[in-house]
Design an enzyme around this catalytic site. Structure first.
Site, PDB file in Angstrom:
ATOM      1  N   GLY A  18      -3.854 -29.352  -5.194  1.00 40.40           N
ATOM      2  CA  GLY A  18      -2.782 -28.537  -4.650  1.00 40.40           C
ATOM      3  C   GLY A  18      -1.774 -28.188  -5.727  1.00 40.40           C
ATOM      4  O   GLY A  18      -1.686 -28.863  -6.766  1.00 40.40           O
ATOM      5  N   ASP A  72      -4.253 -38.378  -0.853  1.00 38.76           N
ATOM      6  CA  ASP A  72      -3.989 -37.822   0.482  1.00 38.76           C
ATOM      7  C   ASP A  72      -5.128 -36.919   0.916  1.00 38.76           C
ATOM      8  O   ASP A  72      -6.273 -37.191   0.628  1.00 38.76           O
ATOM      9  CB  ASP A  72      -2.626 -37.114   0.515  1.00 38.76           C
ATOM     10  CG  ASP A  72      -2.579 -35.889  -0.388  1.00 38.76           C
ATOM     11  OD1 ASP A  72      -3.349 -35.823  -1.375  1.00 38.76           O
ATOM     12  OD2 ASP A  72      -1.766 -34.975  -0.114  1.00 38.76           O
ATOM     13  N   GLY A 100      -6.428 -31.885  -3.650  1.00 35.54           N
ATOM     14  CA  GLY A 100      -6.592 -30.900  -2.586  1.00 35.54           C
ATOM     15  C   GLY A 100      -7.973 -30.280  -2.546  1.00 35.54           C
ATOM     16  O   GLY A 100      -8.443 -29.866  -1.483  1.00 35.54           O
ATOM     17  N   GLU A 120      -3.788 -39.295  -7.901  1.00 36.80           N
ATOM     18  CA  GLU A 120      -2.408 -39.153  -7.438  1.00 36.80           C
ATOM     19  C   GLU A 120      -1.457 -40.262  -7.877  1.00 36.80           C
ATOM     20  O   GLU A 120      -0.247 -40.021  -8.027  1.00 36.80           O
ATOM     21  CB  GLU A 120      -2.388 -39.033  -5.905  1.00 36.80           C
ATOM     22  CG  GLU A 120      -2.858 -37.695  -5.365  1.00 36.80           C
ATOM     23  CD  GLU A 120      -4.369 -37.533  -5.389  1.00 36.80           C
ATOM     24  OE1 GLU A 120      -4.847 -36.408  -5.177  1.00 36.80           O
ATOM     25  OE2 GLU A 120      -5.078 -38.542  -5.622  1.00 36.80           O
TER      26      GLU A 120
END
Length: 399
Positions: free
Chosen positions: A109, A190, A159, A182
């Site tokens: 992302g 996530d 992402g 991350e």
């Protein structure tokens, strides 16, 4: 020998029939139409800068089209993908998702823009909206009623993993590079990672989540991240067969293009160490076990864990541990709470992105300098429920 790890994380019995068809490329902005008479195919091309959507009769293809930034996804892209997937769920027989170029499927992302927005008053709202819609898209992919085929050729991180891992089929190539890195930017794995990492063989998932270890090529299949492996030079033929055969047995086609494999999983020599060290009940004890192991492999991983965000490590460990007993929707709901709590200039997420992606000094100054500074009270506060109106509502969420 191939490590015996389950190749599929999710499964559903869906068959599909694909017919030869007129090809139309659809998108939301910018129109350029032409007719291709070479092989009797009438084609209309409608494209924008970031997403190419190919409507191929009973089939659909989505192309992430930001190759210069490794196809990182932003909010407008998430919205477009969600919208077209909802339309296609009732009309298409299969959906293929791929990235433009050969360097990346999707590197993640666009977290840099989310962090820069935090410099403005109420800048957290942009991040909250992005995560809400991204996780809603992840859940749609995980519950999609038609065969969803992600071709994860090239870099597939963060992402990009969320856009692929929850679908029924994930096709890796020799160029695939998987990671959930991350913790290095002060966040946590996530996009549903707390669901799929918690379901990997032994303690492999917690190892990948805490260290951000990268898997390449066939390893992505052997770890269970991909369901199939196809050489990149065969992808064009594979897509042709998927999109043009009338009677499609997707498994048959995918297996046709997967060569005979006789590879050992790169982490096979260390699986007993991973199981021993990363089964410890706390991050501190994981590090103590690595210290006691004292092999080159253990020292390397201990160095990684001592460098990344201490609070991210503890949040990640708790989220993955608890994820094994939760549904995908429940995991995403918890992840949304954690993501919202990270959207502050005082948080490690801001500092990690600043150090690695904005100023690029590679010297993040974490809020907590050691694991002992990260209290249970602090961690529990991050997991606390949001006000009802802010909670992630996957059953009713609309983009």
């Amino acid at each position: 020998m191939i490590l015996n790890i389950t190749r599929k994380l999710y499964s559903s019995n869906i068959s599909s029939t694909v017919a030869r068809a007129t090809v139309r490329w659809l998108s939301t902005t910018g129109i350029s139409a032409f007719k291709n008479t070479k092989e009797g195919v009438n084609a209309q091309t409608i494209m924008d800068d970031e997403i190419l959507i190919k409507d191929i009769d009973d089939n659909g293809v989505i192309v992430l089209n930001r190759p210069k930034v490794l196809n990182t996804i932003n909010l407008p892209m998430v919205e477009k993908i969600y919208s077209i997937l909802k339309q296609w769920e009732s009309s298409k027989k299969l959906v293929i998702v791929e990235g433009a170029g050969d360097k990346a499927f999707c590197a993640g992302g666009d977290v840099k823009s989310l962090v820069l927005a935090l410099n403005d008053p109420k800048g957290n709202i942009q991040g909250e909206e992005f995560f809400r819609r991204e996780y809603t898209l992840n859940h749609l992919i995980g519950t999609y009623k038609k065969p969803y085929i992600a071709i994860i050729n090239g870099i597939t991180m963060g992402g990009g993993v969320g856009l692929s891992i929850h679908g029924k089929y994930r096709i890796a190539t020799e160029k695939t590079l998987f990671a959930m890195p991350e913790t290095a930017i002060g966040l946590f794995p996530d996009v549903g990672a707390t669901y799929f990492l918690s379901r990997m063989k032994g303690k492999l998932g917690i190892y990948l989540g805490l260290t951000g270890h990268r898997l390449k090529g066939v390893d992505v299949l052997l770890a269970g991240i991909a369901t199939h492996f196809v050489p990149s030079e065969k992808l064009a033929d594979l897509k042709r067969d998927l999109l043009t055969l009338r009677e499609v047995d997707i498994e048959l086609i995918l297996n046709k293009y997967q060569p005979k494999l006789n590879h050992e999983f790169s982490l096979a020599p260390h699986m007993s160490q991973i199981e021993n060290c990363f089964s410890a009940p706390s991050v501190e004890e994981i590090i103590e076990k690595l210290k006691k192991d004292n092999s080159d492999w253990a020292r390397k991983n201990m160095e990684i864990l001592l460098k990344v965000s201490p609070s991210s490590l503890k949040i990640t460990k708790k989220a993955i541990d608890e994820g094994s007993g939760k549904s995908l929707a429940e995991c995403l709901k918890v992840e949304y709470r954690l993501a919202c709590s990270a959207l502050s200039k005082e948080d490690d997420f801001f500092e990690g992105v600043r150090a690695l992606l904005i100023d690029k000094d590679q010297k993040p100054v974490w809020k907590s300098t050691s694991l002992t500074d990260v209290t249970d009270e602090y961690i529990n506060k991050r997991f606390a429920a949001l006000p009802m109106e802010k909670e992630l509502q996957l059953c009713t969420s609309k983009l």
